[in-house]
Motif scaffolding. Structure first.
Motif: not given
Length: 148
Positions: A17-22, A138-148
């Motif tokens: 993942f490089v981007w995540a939002d609602d 930008v998610p905290t990890s490339v492997s997850s869409p979580a933002l925190s």
């Protein structure tokens, strides 16, 4: 029945993942046409992009533009391209592709990428998105869409 993208977004299947939002996420395709090829995918599984509400479609385009600008800088290409097809997965998705030639928009030229290539290109894109001020997406990890 869940789509492959729902499984990636939920964490059942791996993604980079490089981007995540609602509204959406963006992650690497496993068969890029060019290094840095990303899919922008809404969290809701509309089968066709024309099925998505107008505000969602507009948001996807806005995110695709941010990613395209980051691709141009991160991969030193003169432009990025956008393809919306969606025949292979019945879940709306926008292909954002760093372009060196018009042939790069032909999805039939996509080839399975090595995990190391996907890791390095997505990390380069994440770094560029952060440098452009998109820290909140930008998610905290490339492997997850979580933002925190």
């Amino acid at each position: 029945m869940s789509t492959v993208f729902e499984k990636i977004i939920s964490g059942q299947w791996p993604g980079r993942f490089v981007w995540a939002d609602d509204v959406c996420v963006a992650f690497a395709t496993i068969a890029p046409v060019a290094p840095g090829h990303v899919l922008v995918v809404p969290r809701e599984p509309w089968a066709k992009w024309t099925d998505a509400p107008s505000d969602v479609a507009s948001h996807l385009m806005k995110v695709a533009r941010h990613i395209g600008l980051a691709q141009e800088a991160a991969f030193d290409v003169s432009r990025s391209g956008l393809v919306i097809a969606g025949f292979e997965v019945p879940h709306t998705h926008l292909h954002v592709i760093p372009l060196t030639t018009e042939k790069d928009v032909n999805l039939a030229h996509g080839r399975q990428a090595a995990p190391e290539e996907l890791d390095s290109t997505m990390e380069a894109l994440r770094i560029q998105l952060l440098a452009m001020g998109h820290q909140s997406h930008v998610p905290t990890s490339v492997s997850s869409p979580a933002l925190s």
